[in-house]
Structure formats: C-alpha cells, structure tokens
Enzyme design. Structure first.
Site, mmCIF file in Angstrom:
data_model
loop_
_atom_site.group_PDB
_atom_site.id
_atom_site.type_symbol
_atom_site.label_atom_id
_atom_site.label_comp_id
_atom_site.label_asym_id
_atom_site.label_seq_id
_atom_site.Cartn_x
_atom_site.Cartn_y
_atom_site.Cartn_z
ATOM 1 N N ASN A 6 0.838 -1.197 0.000
ATOM 2 C CA ASN A 6 0.000 0.000 0.000
ATOM 3 C C ASN A 6 0.878 1.254 0.000
ATOM 4 O O ASN A 6 1.956 1.289 0.601
ATOM 5 C CB ASN A 6 -1.025 0.000 1.144
ATOM 6 N N CYS A 21 -10.668 -3.657 -4.189
ATOM 7 C CA CYS A 21 -9.604 -4.603 -4.581
ATOM 8 C C CYS A 21 -10.193 -5.931 -5.015
ATOM 9 O O CYS A 21 -9.650 -6.594 -5.901
ATOM 10 C CB CYS A 21 -8.611 -4.794 -3.444
ATOM 11 N N GLU A 35 -2.908 -4.715 -3.105
ATOM 12 C CA GLU A 35 -3.377 -5.566 -4.208
ATOM 13 C C GLU A 35 -3.332 -4.804 -5.526
ATOM 14 O O GLU A 35 -2.942 -5.355 -6.570
ATOM 15 C CB GLU A 35 -4.824 -6.034 -3.939
ATOM 16 N N GLU A 40 0.230 5.191 0.666
ATOM 17 C CA GLU A 40 -0.736 6.202 1.106
ATOM 18 C C GLU A 40 -0.329 7.590 0.624
ATOM 19 O O GLU A 40 0.760 7.795 0.067
ATOM 20 C CB GLU A 40 -0.871 6.128 2.633
ATOM 21 N N CYS A 58 -3.996 0.526 -2.535
ATOM 22 C CA CYS A 58 -3.870 -0.713 -1.773
ATOM 23 C C CYS A 58 -2.755 -1.597 -2.337
ATOM 24 O O CYS A 58 -2.379 -1.481 -3.510
ATOM 25 C CB CYS A 58 -5.178 -1.491 -1.820
#
Ligand code: THU
Length: 130
Positions: free
Chosen positions: A39, A86, A52, A41, A50
């Site tokens: 991830n 996701c 994924e 941010e 994310c």
C-alpha cells in the site's frame, strides 16, 4: 520462496505513515512470474492505493495479464480481507476459482477464492447488449 513470503517481504516497503497499517500482496500470474505490491498512502487520503492494486499494476506493467494465485498479508488480529474495490480489481484478472490466501504476520492463514470474496460480481456479460 512462497507467495506468502513474497507478500511478507514487500510489506516492509509499504508507505503507510497515516494509517500505520502496512499491507503486502503477491500474485503469481499464469506465466509463472511473481508480482508484488504494497500500500502507498497519500496525505490526500483518498489518493492512497492498496497493496493488491500495486501488485496488479506490476503484473500488467510486466506484460502479464492473468492471476493464477494471490496472497495478502498484514499485521492484523485475523487474516486481512481485501477491500471491496480490490476484490473487483482482482476479479478483472482472475477466474472465480483462483485461490486467495489471506494471512497475518504471525501466521494465521485463511484460504478462499475470488468467487467467494466477490459473489454476484459485475462482469463483461452484463454489457453484452452494448
Ligand atoms: N489496505 C490494503 O492495502 N489492502 C487491503 O486489503 C486492506 C487495506 C490498505 C489501505 C490503507 O493504506 C491501509 O491498508 C488502511 O486501510
């Protein structure tokens, strides 16, 4: 190295200064290659991405197009569950029977499938009249 170990390793690189919640994801594509993501941010919170999504982006950038298996890891009390967005992103590149391994950093493992995570998903069939 197992897919979980790949996810565990890339999780260390997560950029999560706001939530402090680091997530790692690793997928094996149908070509056999492993692609990883964590991830990332952002101070503008909704702009974060994310783990994924990162792994999927890496897969596509590498020229692969289909997920054979995917694993996700976080330091959570129970195996980390991919968010709704996701699940949809994974479903774009994986058939329903693809194995999804959800794990905690202390070793709790839950195995599920793409179809179990996203029942009744919107797919291209719905657009067949267009
Ligand atoms: N997060 C992921 O990367 N994957 C998941 O499956 C669940 C949530 C991230 C998004 C955000 O950076 C942090 O975890 C807290 O929600």
């Amino acid at each position: 190295m197992s897919l979980i170990d790949h996810a565990r390793m890339v999780r260390e690189n997560a950029y999560a200064p706001y939530s402090k919640f680091k997530v790692g994801a690793a997928l094996r594509s149908t070509s056999g290659a492993v692609h990883v993501g964590c991830n990332v941010e952002n101070v503008a919170y909704p702009e974060g991405t994310c783990a994924e999504a990162g792994a999927i982006a890496a897969m596509i950038a590498a020229g692969d197009t289909a997920i054979a298996e995917i694993a996700v890891i976080a330091d959570s009390p129970k195996p980390v569950s991919p968010c709704g967005g996701c699940r949809q992103k994974i479903a774009e590149f994986a058939s329903g029977d693809v194995k999804v391994t959800l794990t905690t950093t202390d070793g709790i493992v839950q195995e599920t499938t793409v179809a179990a995570l996203l029942p009744g998903s919107f797919d291209a069939d719905y657009m067949s009249r267009v």
